[in-house]
Enzyme design. Structure first.
Site, PDB file in Angstrom:
ATOM      1  N   SER B 182     -69.206-110.470  36.803  1.00 58.25           N
ATOM      2  CA  SER B 182     -68.744-110.751  38.169  1.00 58.25           C
ATOM      3  C   SER B 182     -68.075-112.128  38.228  1.00 58.25           C
ATOM      4  O   SER B 182     -67.073-112.360  37.568  1.00 58.25           O
ATOM      5  CB  SER B 182     -69.927-110.638  39.136  1.00 58.25           C
ATOM      6  N   ASP B 259     -69.689 -99.445  41.951  1.00 62.52           N
ATOM      7  CA  ASP B 259     -69.854-100.862  42.270  1.00 62.52           C
ATOM      8  C   ASP B 259     -69.278-101.153  43.655  1.00 62.52           C
ATOM      9  O   ASP B 259     -68.070-101.072  43.878  1.00 62.52           O
ATOM     10  CB  ASP B 259     -69.121-101.685  41.198  1.00 62.52           C
ATOM     11  N   HIS B 295     -73.218-102.767  40.465  1.00 64.58           N
ATOM     12  CA  HIS B 295     -72.913-104.152  40.089  1.00 64.58           C
ATOM     13  C   HIS B 295     -74.126-104.858  39.476  1.00 64.58           C
ATOM     14  O   HIS B 295     -74.062-106.044  39.164  1.00 64.58           O
ATOM     15  CB  HIS B 295     -72.459-104.900  41.350  1.00 64.58           C
TER      16      HIS B 295
END
Lengths: 317, 317
Positions: B182, B259, B295
């Site tokens: 991320s 995600d 995620h």
């Protein structure tokens, strides 16, 4: 009644389901994690089931996140059940709810926490080693814990029955094994020894192997059974149960030599092995003292594959 | 000055070191995790190093506990460095300190939290996506963040220099790779693209691939660089950097189709790939859209072995 699915999370090719259900034995809504390997999700196969019992302070979330069991379970085609450790709705601390950016990971809400916080027995949250998160996989005989501290019956009967009726095409109720960590290792050993034939295999990480003789067990059993009810204590003490156990016996037990709780005499695997030796049952017990390993999930993650393989062999997976 | 070892934890046959050190670039004491594989701890070999950069809300602890990089790193003989994400002493919430029964896992104390809480910039703890735990691997040009929000220089220079001088017999400073998740995937891509040849390989999980064009990046860059300082924004935007990048380029990027942040347009890998195509560099980019994955660390754990193997190949491990 059956399960409410709070989240479905992809993991190692399979799915981790975050489930809740109202449980009769514990008298409240319970949370758990169920890992379905690819063989069950996309393969359309009924797979054997490994119950993993967690230790003090934990919910079913900790090992699903940090134990690494899904790695081996995915490969071997085994479902893993991660129940909670006491009668309560499973939650991680509210402090994490506010900021956590992963809505796909079910952590409940403050409202749910208030409304579904379990039995609300005064004082049940006061210490980490008694009450909340410390159910010890027994059926309490002392008030007020009789209100729902029946994790033994919940794990042995109600949870599997509910799971196998809710997932008839995914889970094979005839092929079940059990494992656990610390208090959950105690749970795995005692459930296995009290119910011959029910579980195809048993293993444990740093189990509380003789609770009647250690501070954690003495505090818990005094509270749930009464200080003088030693016959009841013996019914939930792996070392005591072993004395009357009719073999054969095969167990895999890992304990870290750097485990502070082992050093403090909370685990006492040596007492369990001593009784096994006296009964000529020690030959089937693989006790591995793992150099430098502690009591944490780093320890379990390092050997999870081997415990899943141990179960897989017995489950024909 | 060098490191203070807060804890040494056995993991997958090697050792996870919880380290702190006073850092000049960030102007405060920093916490990090260093995983030394068996090859370095008992094998006496200098091993290559994989830097793993964490995402929003995380410290170096999260991935060390939940990402399972140690599994592959142990097997391949690679050290993994898990730095913190902003200038602060690394901590997990105080609520966990009170009850946690694993003293071997360093979580700091309330006193340390008070004394070493970092820069103490007013408001730095107010939101999860700016300030604390949101350093974005840049060197801030706006007050008050210039006080120590220099994670780019910390990760690129000070941390590796300090590590390689502190562990000369364990770590091979000439064989270094980088990866991240991320915000940390953004960090890995930008550090790799800005410093050709410095890292032998780069991979990313769900990277923020075009921060100038997404809400997370726009908020962070406006705060750290100023809303109008678009040339500075471009210097820390993987998609912008790619426009002037002189190939060749090999990257492994995994993104989950489930995600939520991908769906919300926070990651924008398609923008990065579009520029790569225009430059004829897309052939070396392995972008894998992983079905249903979210995620979370469940996603990373599922593919950590493959990202370690990607680094191992380039590192000759």
């Amino acid at each position: 009644m059956s399960f409410e699915t709070k989240a479905t999370i992809a993991s190692f090719g399979g799915k981790l389901l975050k489930l809740t259900h109202p449980a009769k034995t514990t008298n409240c809504t319970m949370g758990l994690n169920l890992y379905l390997p690819p063989a069950a999700t996309t393969g359309g196969k009924k797979v054997p089931v490994l119950f993993y019992l967690s230790g003090l302070t934990c919910t079913g979330d900790n090992c699903a996140e940090k134990g690494f069991f899904q790695h081996g379970a995915s490969e071997k085609g085994i479902a893993v059940v991660y129940p909670d450790t006491s009668p309560r709705m499973s939650f991680t601390p509210v402090i994490r709810l506010a900021k956590h950016p992963h809505p796909s990971v079910f952590r409940g809400t403050v409202a749910e926490r208030k409304n579904l916080s379990g039995l609300n027995i005064p004082g049940e949250d006061d210490s980490y080693d008694f009450g909340s998160a410390a159910g010890f996989y027994i059926d309490a005989t002392q008030e007020p814990w009789t209100k729902g501290y029946n994790m033994y019956s919940y794990i042995k009967d109600e949870l599997p029955q509910t799971l196998f009726s809710a997932f008839p095409d995914q889970l094979d109720g005839n092929r079940v094994s059990i494992t656990g960590h610390s208090m959950g290792g105690h749970g795995a050993l005692t459930l296995f020894l009290k119910n011959p034939g029910k579980y195809k295999s048993c293993s444990a990480f740093a189990p509380i192997a003789n609770p009647s003789a250690c501070p954690w067990g003495q505090k818990a059993f005094s509270g749930y059974f009464g200080a003088d009810n030693k016959s009841k204590w013996a019914e939930h003490d792996a070392t005591e149960l072993l004395k009357s156990y009719k073999g054969p016996l095969e167990l895999l037990i890992d304990v870290g030599t750097g485990d502070n709780f082992y050093k403090q005499g909370q685990l006492l695997p040596e007492n369990f092995i001593q009784v096994a030796k006296e009964k000529g049952l020690d030959g089937g017990i693989k006790l591995r003292m793992q150099p430098d390993y502690d009591h944490s999930y780093y320890f379990m993650a390092s050997f999870a594959d081997e415990h899943v393989a141990w179960a897989a062999k017995a489950l024909g997976a």
